[in-house]
Scaffold this motif. Structure first.
Motif, PDB file in Angstrom:
ATOM      1  N   ASP A  36       0.809  -1.144  -0.157  1.00 46.35           N
ATOM      2  CA  ASP A  36      -0.073  -0.011  -0.130  1.00 46.35           C
ATOM      3  C   ASP A  36       0.696   1.216  -0.035  1.00 46.35           C
ATOM      4  O   ASP A  36       1.479   1.645   1.142  1.00 46.35           O
ATOM      5  CB  ASP A  36      -0.789   0.188   1.186  1.00 46.35           C
ATOM      6  N   ILE A  37       1.051   1.980  -0.956  1.00 45.91           N
ATOM      7  CA  ILE A  37       2.015   2.944  -1.381  1.00 45.91           C
ATOM      8  C   ILE A  37       1.124   4.099  -2.111  1.00 45.91           C
ATOM      9  O   ILE A  37       0.277   3.861  -3.199  1.00 45.91           O
ATOM     10  CB  ILE A  37       3.136   2.697  -2.126  1.00 45.91           C
ATOM     11  N   GLY A  38       1.371   5.608  -1.536  1.00 42.13           N
ATOM     12  CA  GLY A  38       0.548   6.609  -2.256  1.00 42.13           C
ATOM     13  C   GLY A  38       1.219   6.972  -3.583  1.00 42.13           C
ATOM     14  O   GLY A  38       2.247   6.355  -4.007  1.00 42.13           O
ATOM     15  N   GLY A  39       0.371   7.450  -4.330  1.00 44.37           N
ATOM     16  CA  GLY A  39       0.783   7.649  -5.904  1.00 44.37           C
ATOM     17  C   GLY A  39       1.953   8.684  -5.897  1.00 44.37           C
ATOM     18  O   GLY A  39       2.756   8.502  -6.794  1.00 44.37           O
ATOM     19  N   ARG A  40       2.117   9.757  -5.145  1.00 47.10           N
ATOM     20  CA  ARG A  40       3.256  10.544  -4.898  1.00 47.10           C
ATOM     21  C   ARG A  40       4.617   9.821  -4.751  1.00 47.10           C
ATOM     22  O   ARG A  40       5.773  10.030  -5.278  1.00 47.10           O
ATOM     23  CB  ARG A  40       3.118  11.672  -4.071  1.00 47.10           C
ATOM     24  N   SER A  41       4.502   9.025  -3.718  1.00 45.61           N
ATOM     25  CA  SER A  41       5.480   8.201  -2.935  1.00 45.61           C
ATOM     26  C   SER A  41       6.041   7.439  -4.194  1.00 45.61           C
ATOM     27  O   SER A  41       7.242   6.990  -4.297  1.00 45.61           O
ATOM     28  CB  SER A  41       5.253   7.602  -1.667  1.00 45.61           C
ATOM     29  N   LEU A  42       4.806   6.620  -4.829  1.00 47.13           N
ATOM     30  CA  LEU A  42       5.420   5.688  -5.698  1.00 47.13           C
ATOM     31  C   LEU A  42       6.411   6.319  -7.302  1.00 47.13           C
ATOM     32  O   LEU A  42       7.038   5.840  -7.483  1.00 47.13           O
ATOM     33  CB  LEU A  42       4.123   5.026  -6.397  1.00 47.13           C
ATOM     34  N   SER A  43       5.671   7.528  -7.374  1.00 48.43           N
ATOM     35  CA  SER A  43       6.287   8.500  -8.411  1.00 48.43           C
ATOM     36  C   SER A  43       7.556   8.695  -8.014  1.00 48.43           C
ATOM     37  O   SER A  43       8.858   8.522  -8.820  1.00 48.43           O
ATOM     38  CB  SER A  43       5.626   9.469  -8.733  1.00 48.43           C
ATOM     39  N   LEU A  44       7.942   9.208  -6.774  1.00 51.13           N
ATOM     40  CA  LEU A  44       9.223   9.271  -6.256  1.00 51.13           C
ATOM     41  C   LEU A  44      10.089   7.991  -6.172  1.00 51.13           C
ATOM     42  O   LEU A  44      11.470   8.192  -6.828  1.00 51.13           O
ATOM     43  CB  LEU A  44       9.273  10.003  -4.813  1.00 51.13           C
ATOM     44  N   LEU A  45       9.611   6.953  -6.037  1.00 52.79           N
ATOM     45  CA  LEU A  45      10.370   5.691  -6.144  1.00 52.79           C
ATOM     46  C   LEU A  45      10.980   5.476  -7.263  1.00 52.79           C
ATOM     47  O   LEU A  45      12.072   5.037  -7.656  1.00 52.79           O
ATOM     48  CB  LEU A  45       9.499   4.389  -5.470  1.00 52.79           C
ATOM     49  N   MET A  46       9.714   5.666  -8.525  1.00 57.33           N
ATOM     50  CA  MET A  46      10.251   5.378  -9.649  1.00 57.33           C
ATOM     51  C   MET A  46      11.425   6.273 -10.388  1.00 57.33           C
ATOM     52  O   MET A  46      12.166   5.717 -11.201  1.00 57.33           O
ATOM     53  CB  MET A  46       9.106   5.539 -10.578  1.00 57.33           C
ATOM     54  N   ALA A  47      11.226   7.583  -9.874  1.00 54.85           N
ATOM     55  CA  ALA A  47      12.315   8.467 -10.330  1.00 54.85           C
ATOM     56  C   ALA A  47      13.725   8.182  -9.700  1.00 54.85           C
ATOM     57  O   ALA A  47      14.531   8.355 -10.618  1.00 54.85           O
ATOM     58  CB  ALA A  47      11.833   9.755  -9.870  1.00 54.85           C
ATOM     59  N   LEU A  48      13.596   7.789  -8.620  1.00 57.77           N
ATOM     60  CA  LEU A  48      14.935   7.322  -7.822  1.00 57.77           C
ATOM     61  C   LEU A  48      15.719   5.981  -8.551  1.00 57.77           C
ATOM     62  O   LEU A  48      16.623   5.805  -8.706  1.00 57.77           O
ATOM     63  CB  LEU A  48      14.815   7.217  -6.425  1.00 57.77           C
ATOM     64  N   VAL A  49      14.689   5.045  -8.485  1.00 53.25           N
ATOM     65  CA  VAL A  49      15.060   3.639  -9.233  1.00 53.25           C
ATOM     66  C   VAL A  49      15.560   3.938 -10.713  1.00 53.25           C
ATOM     67  O   VAL A  49      16.387   3.149 -11.145  1.00 53.25           O
ATOM     68  CB  VAL A  49      13.827   2.642  -8.950  1.00 53.25           C
ATOM     69  N   GLU A  50      15.307   4.871 -11.355  1.00 53.86           N
ATOM     70  CA  GLU A  50      15.367   4.953 -12.674  1.00 53.86           C
ATOM     71  C   GLU A  50      17.105   5.243 -12.765  1.00 53.86           C
ATOM     72  O   GLU A  50      17.731   4.936 -13.840  1.00 53.86           O
ATOM     73  CB  GLU A  50      14.670   6.165 -13.257  1.00 53.86           C
ATOM     74  N   GLN A  51      17.658   6.109 -11.698  1.00 55.46           N
ATOM     75  CA  GLN A  51      18.802   6.241 -11.996  1.00 55.46           C
ATOM     76  C   GLN A  51      19.645   5.633 -10.559  1.00 55.46           C
ATOM     77  O   GLN A  51      20.141   6.666  -9.686  1.00 55.46           O
ATOM     78  CB  GLN A  51      19.075   7.718 -12.068  1.00 55.46           C
ATOM     79  N   PRO A  52      19.814   4.523 -10.213  1.00 57.33           N
ATOM     80  CA  PRO A  52      20.267   3.921  -9.086  1.00 57.33           C
ATOM     81  C   PRO A  52      21.827   4.356  -8.736  1.00 57.33           C
ATOM     82  O   PRO A  52      22.622   4.381  -9.506  1.00 57.33           O
ATOM     83  CB  PRO A  52      20.128   2.510  -9.131  1.00 57.33           C
ATOM     84  N   GLY A  53      21.821   4.828  -7.641  1.00 54.03           N
ATOM     85  CA  GLY A  53      23.476   5.365  -7.353  1.00 54.03           C
ATOM     86  C   GLY A  53      23.715   6.733  -7.481  1.00 54.03           C
ATOM     87  O   GLY A  53      24.667   7.201  -7.148  1.00 54.03           O
ATOM     88  N   GLN A  54      22.834   7.315  -8.194  1.00 52.10           N
ATOM     89  CA  GLN A  54      23.062   8.706  -8.550  1.00 52.10           C
ATOM     90  C   GLN A  54      22.274   9.698  -7.715  1.00 52.10           C
ATOM     91  O   GLN A  54      21.023   9.359  -7.465  1.00 52.10           O
ATOM     92  CB  GLN A  54      22.669   8.867  -9.895  1.00 52.10           C
ATOM     93  N   VAL A  55      22.811  10.757  -7.380  1.00 54.03           N
ATOM     94  CA  VAL A  55      22.189  11.874  -6.718  1.00 54.03           C
ATOM     95  C   VAL A  55      21.333  12.450  -7.519  1.00 54.03           C
ATOM     96  O   VAL A  55      21.588  13.068  -8.648  1.00 54.03           O
ATOM     97  CB  VAL A  55      22.848  12.774  -5.850  1.00 54.03           C
ATOM     98  N   ILE A  56      19.485  12.648  -7.435  1.00 56.63           N
ATOM     99  CA  ILE A  56      18.885  13.248  -8.108  1.00 56.63           C
ATOM    100  C   ILE A  56      18.566  14.657  -7.390  1.00 56.63           C
ATOM    101  O   ILE A  56      17.955  14.515  -6.369  1.00 56.63           O
ATOM    102  CB  ILE A  56      17.736  12.660  -8.519  1.00 56.63           C
ATOM    103  N   ALA A  57      18.630  15.876  -8.050  1.00 57.20           N
ATOM    104  CA  ALA A  57      18.535  17.186  -7.333  1.00 57.20           C
ATOM    105  C   ALA A  57      17.080  17.174  -6.975  1.00 57.20           C
ATOM    106  O   ALA A  57      15.941  16.512  -7.451  1.00 57.20           O
ATOM    107  CB  ALA A  57      18.801  18.390  -8.312  1.00 57.20           C
ATOM    108  N   LYS A  58      16.830  17.840  -5.823  1.00 59.73           N
ATOM    109  CA  LYS A  58      15.411  18.347  -5.441  1.00 59.73           C
ATOM    110  C   LYS A  58      14.587  18.788  -6.472  1.00 59.73           C
ATOM    111  O   LYS A  58      13.534  18.460  -6.579  1.00 59.73           O
ATOM    112  CB  LYS A  58      15.446  19.132  -4.188  1.00 59.73           C
TER     113      LYS A  58
END
Length: 978
Positions: A36-58
């Motif tokens: 059970d995960i909210g839509g915004r949290s899921l979108s954040l997860l997808m954005a982060l996993v797209e570039q594992p190991g890299q810092v994504i700017a706020k």
């Protein structure tokens, strides 16, 4: 937006840990079950996993997740916290998301693309918190892919360095000393079993900080005044290679230190780099010359010119900057001319070669002729070398745009690594916009005036030492007001960075590795804020925010200094604030460790608690109550310590969380334990251990002590006294193991001290000696004065148990004197009891009686009743020895001790007293009474049958059963010396 997210992650489903992410279905599962995960949290997860190991700017995350809505950073932090909770990030060692404060976020767990069998990839965890990630402390920097023209230097040094304690690579700035040292370090890793440590001294400006820099590089926590003594204690018997880089500006201090290391630690080899020799004893100097270049190219073929390392370096860097650059024989000869004008210096060659990409070889050669004046030809004094570097940097400086010049100058505010965002915050003002600063940064990086700092994390940069000094000089010459403004912006940036890291829970549980790399910048910021034209309010907040950093790095003296300075500068607006609270709390703790249990400690801690109460900050109330409890416990005022513990219970109850109750229960349990009330202590201590989270170093630093470990050692001793010897041993051994893993020397020492009784009680004197030897080594390595003072007394107690009471007396007396001088009375009661026993065994009964009477009086006053039954028993034995025909006084004391031990639940002490009474009754002809009493006490034991006391009791019972008269019995018991 959904289609973009799903298509941007290649290969469909992605697995990490127990989770599987299906972007197209916008589905997250854990062990096959939907999460059970909210839509915004899921979108954040997808954005982060797209570039594992890299810092994504706020900013990028905000754009991705909220493309059509203007939101603040707070929303991002809120949803990121929710995502971490869903992933159970940080629980049981799981690490998924790392925060780069002020920059952004990175997904740091290994991932697998399940739908790409042929190219399935597991990305290595880049998080500094991950178990398998190497520590950044003292880590050897990466070697460059190719070292030009230094193979003979490398070979000579790797062959000769092993036979000498100190080698210094000497040469002018920019010649390549550091690069050579790093290469040698890598080649000798196997020879030194990977124990090669790198210390960058370029970020230090004060000689007194050199020992701390070495300690940090070696990963040695220092909690005493004499840092170098602690370092020597740790490395005395070690074999390792220590690389000291950039020594010239601290040569006097370093010379003394390396000589001390050479004397005390013969297994340590030091390789230093400096612009001049250290002139230390036993120093061997390797002069590093320029890279070879042809003096004359006439008649040389292309391959002959290219054989020179200076030419190879120039061309390699130039081609890297412009892949279309073609080098023919004429170009190679022009390169040789440039290298000759640069005297074969590696750094000027690199700075010049990248300009060829934009200006061409001919224009670059002309610029050198116009702008360079390399007048130094091998002289060793500092001024000509400075002129050479000045000329090199002058040339680069004049090629910069106005924005690049101002940016470079203002970046000199950084003393160490900095991020892109940090540079924007410090450089930008009304005269230069952030966009112009960003463009200037890109230009400076391309022109090699800003270097990437791989050791400080993702997207970190730094100015080379000589570049920073040059830029600083330019800035001060052009605009001192702008220089001061940039320095204040630098201080405010690091204040915000520290407060942001501390905002989550008031500790450095996340981000300490990255913050630790900024210690040079933090010190610089503090110096500016406290300076003559500084900002007092800023200085106070900055000192408060940096205190946890100094404590975490065990820089206690430095912490004490800044906190005291900040408190002296408090104004009416700062008094009673959270900043003063943190300053007082840190000052009290650092004073306790560095200067002992003084009144200043109590004053600071009480004031911090007063503020926490006024602010209704219950968590800080609990933290400070714990420190006050331990302070008075160390002072030997157990009654007052118990009052603080009871207050902590009330505060924890108001907080209503398990972690709070674990801390308060620890304090209450230890207070009951020291008061001799083991029946009350045991449930509190068991509850504390049960509710406590696993011991972690950041939590120990935050509270000041590891309350879980203290509960375990107190529980172990309570169990032993209550007659549960086997369980006591198990808990004590686990406490020692956990303390060793924690890498917190104070906690480890405490655990070893209280593990001793379990070994002695079992009669395992070999193990007891090993434990004491480990304690001595640890205490001496960390310069823990009170523990060092205690060791002599503990050795004396062991000598007494082994029957060497003559040796024991002097050792215990000296130890007691030193402990009392340090106002560390936690061990004095037990050692005084041992001293009295030793004096009696040596025939000095009147002295023994005087010592034991003073001990009993002291326990009655300070509430240290855990030892009262033993003290009464020893006094009874002395009286019986003095007047065997008048046993009445001794009998009265025996009965008092027996009754007290029963009320306390101290079955182990009860057994010893019962054995004394049984022998007295037997000598009086009351054999049945003696047997009945001893049997009753002995039969209550359910474990620990191999301990000395139970074996003595069994032998005594057997003797009493055999003999009809005590005169018929000959029996040698061991409990008399315990």
């Amino acid at each position: 937006m959904v289609e973009h997210e799903a298509s941007s992650i290649r290969g469909g489903r992605i697995a990490f840990g127990p989770f599987c992410l299906s972007p197209r279905e916008r589905l997250l599962t854990c062990n096959g079950a939907a999460v059970d995960i909210g839509g915004r949290s899921l979108s954040l997860l997808m954005a982060l996993v797209e570039q594992p190991g890299q810092v994504i700017a706020k900013r990028e995350l905000l754009r991705r997740v909220w493309p059509d809505v203007l939101v603040e950073d707070g929303s991002l932090r809120f949803h990121m916290a929710g995502l971490r909770k869903v992933l159970r990030d940080g629980i049981d060692g799981a690490r998924y998301i790392d925060t780069q404060v002020g920059v952004g976020y990175a997904f740091v767990a290994p991932v697998r693309h399940l739908d790409e069998a042929k190219s399935e990839t597991v990305l290595q965890d880049l998080s500094p918190h991950h178990e398998s990630a190497p520590s950044i402390v003292g880590r050897l920097p990466e070697r460059i892919p190719r070292l030009f023209g230094r193979e003979s230097d490398v070979q000579l040094l790797t062959d000769r360095i092993l036979g000498h304690s100190l080698f210094t690579i000497v040469g002018p700035g920019g010649v390549g000393k550091t690069t050579l040292a790093v290469e040698i370090g890598h080649r000798l890793l196997a020879e030194f079993a990977d124990k090669v440590h790198f210390v960058d001294l370029g970020a230090l400006e004060q000689p007194e900080l050199v020992p701390s820099a070495i300690a940090n590089a070696l990963g040695i926590p220092v909690q005493g005044e004499n840092t170098i003594a602690v370092v020597l204690g740790h490395i005395r018997d070690k074999r390792l290679l220590l690389l000291l880089d950039n020594c010239e500006h601290l040569a006097d201090a370093i010379s003394v230190i390396v000589e001390g290391i050479g004397d005390a630690a013969p297994g340590v080899t030091i390789l230093a780099t400096s612009r001049e020799p250290l002139r230390a004893r036993e120093e061997h100097v390797h002069w590093l010359g320029s890279l070879a270049y042809p003096g004359e190219t006439t008649g040389l073929a292309m391959e002959d010119v290219l054989a020179y390392p200076a030419i190879q370096l120039f061309i390699a860097r130039a081609v890297a900057a412009n892949s279309t650059l073609a080098i023919d024989l004429e170009a190679a000869r022009k390169v040789a001319e440039i290298c000759r004008r640069l005297d074969g210096m590696a750094l000027p060659i690199e700075l010049t070669s990248v300009r060829v990409a934009t200006h061409g070889l001919e224009a670059t050669a002309q610029l050198i002729g116009e702008r360079f004046s390399l007048g130094w030809m091998g002289r060793r004094t500092a001024l000509p070398r400075q002129q050479t570097l000045q000329a090199t940097l002058d040339w680069s400086y004049h090629l910069l745009s106005d924005a690049e010049r101002r940016t470079l100058e203002r970046l000199s505010a950084f003393l160490g690594p900095f991020s892109h965002d940090a540079a924007l915050d410090v450089v930008a003002d009304d005269t230069i916009e952030p966009a112009a600063v960003a463009a200037a940064l890109d230009g400076l990086i391309a022109k090699s005036l800003i270097a990437r700092d791989r050791g400080a994390g993702v997207n970190a940069y730094r100015l080379l030492e000589m570049t920073r000094a040059y830029a600083r000089e330019k800035l001060l010459a052009h605009d001192r007001e702008a220089a001061h403004a940039a320095a204040l912006r630098h201080a405010r940036y690091f204040l915000n960075l520290l407060e942001d890291v501390l905002a989550s829970d008031g500790s450095l549980s996340n981000g300490i590795e990255r913050i630790a790399g900024q210690i040079g910048n933090i010190r610089s910021a503090l110096g500016v804020a406290f300076g003559p034209d500084g900002d007092t309010a800023l200085a106070v907040r900055l000192a408060a925010a940096s205190a946890p950093v100094f404590l975490n790095l065990s820089l206690l003296v430095e912490c004490r200094t800044w906190c005291a300075r900040a408190l002296a500068a408090l104004d009416s607006h700062s008094e009673g604030t959270a900043a003063e609270l943190e300053l007082q709390a840190a000052l009290g703790l650092s004073l306790m460790f560095t200067r002992g249990n003084s009144g200043a400690v109590e004053t600071a801690l009480r004031r911090a608690l007063e503020i926490a109460v006024a602010l209704q900050d219950r968590w800080n109330q609990l933290r400070l109550l714990g420190r006050l409890h331990i302070f008075f416990e160390r002072m030997g005022n157990y009654a007052l310590a118990r009052d603080w513990a009871h207050r902590a219970l009330r505060v924890a109850d108001e907080i209503g969380e398990a972690d709070a109750m674990a801390v308060a229960s620890s304090l209450a349990g230890i207070s009951h334990h020291l008061a001799g009330d083991h029946l009350q202590a045991k449930p509190y201590l068991e509850r504390s251990v049960q509710l406590s989270p696993p011991s972690e170093r950041w939590r120990t630093i935050h509270y000041g002590f590891d309350h879980r470990n203290r509960s375990m050692i107190a529980l172990s001793r309570s169990l032993w006294i209550m007659g549960y010897a086997e369980r006591a041993r198990q808990v004590a051994e686990e406490a020692v193991r956990e303390a060793a893993r924690l890498d917190h020397p104070t906690t480890h020492c405490i655990a070893l001290i209280w593990a001793l009784p379990t070994h002695v009680g079992r009669g395992d004197m070999v193990r007891a000696k090993e434990t004491l030897d480990n304690l001595a080594s640890l205490a001496e390595a960390n310069a823990f004065g009170p523990y060092i003072a205690a060791i002599g007394g503990l050795r004396g107690a062991q000598a007494l148990i082994l029957g060497h009471w003559g040796d024991a007396i002097g050792m215990i007396e000296e130890s007691l004197a030193r402990l009392r001088a340090a106002r560390y009375d936690l061990l004095t009661t037990s050692l005084s009891t041992y001293l009295s026993l030793a004096l009696s065994l040596a025939g000095r009964d009147e002295e023994a009686l005087e010592v034991i009477n003073a001990t009993i009086d002291r326990t009655a006053t300070n509430g240290d009743h855990i030892f009262t039954p033993s003290s009464l028993r020893v006094k009874a034995n002395i009286l019986l020895k003095i007047a065997p025909q008048s046993p009445e006084a001794a009998e009265s004391l025996y009965q008092e001790a027996l009754g007290l031990s029963r009320r306390q639940g101290a079955r182990a002490l009860e057994l010893r007293i019962a054995m004394d009474i049984a022998q007295l009754r037997a000598r009086q002809g009351k054999m049945d009474e003696a047997r009945t009493l001893l049997y009753e006490v002995r039969s209550a034991f359910t474990e620990g049958f191999q301990t000395l006391d139970l074996r003595d009791a069994d032998r005594l019972l057997e003797a009493l059963s055999r003999g009809s008269n005590w005169n018929d019995v000959t029996l040698q018991l061991s409990f008399k010396t315990r």
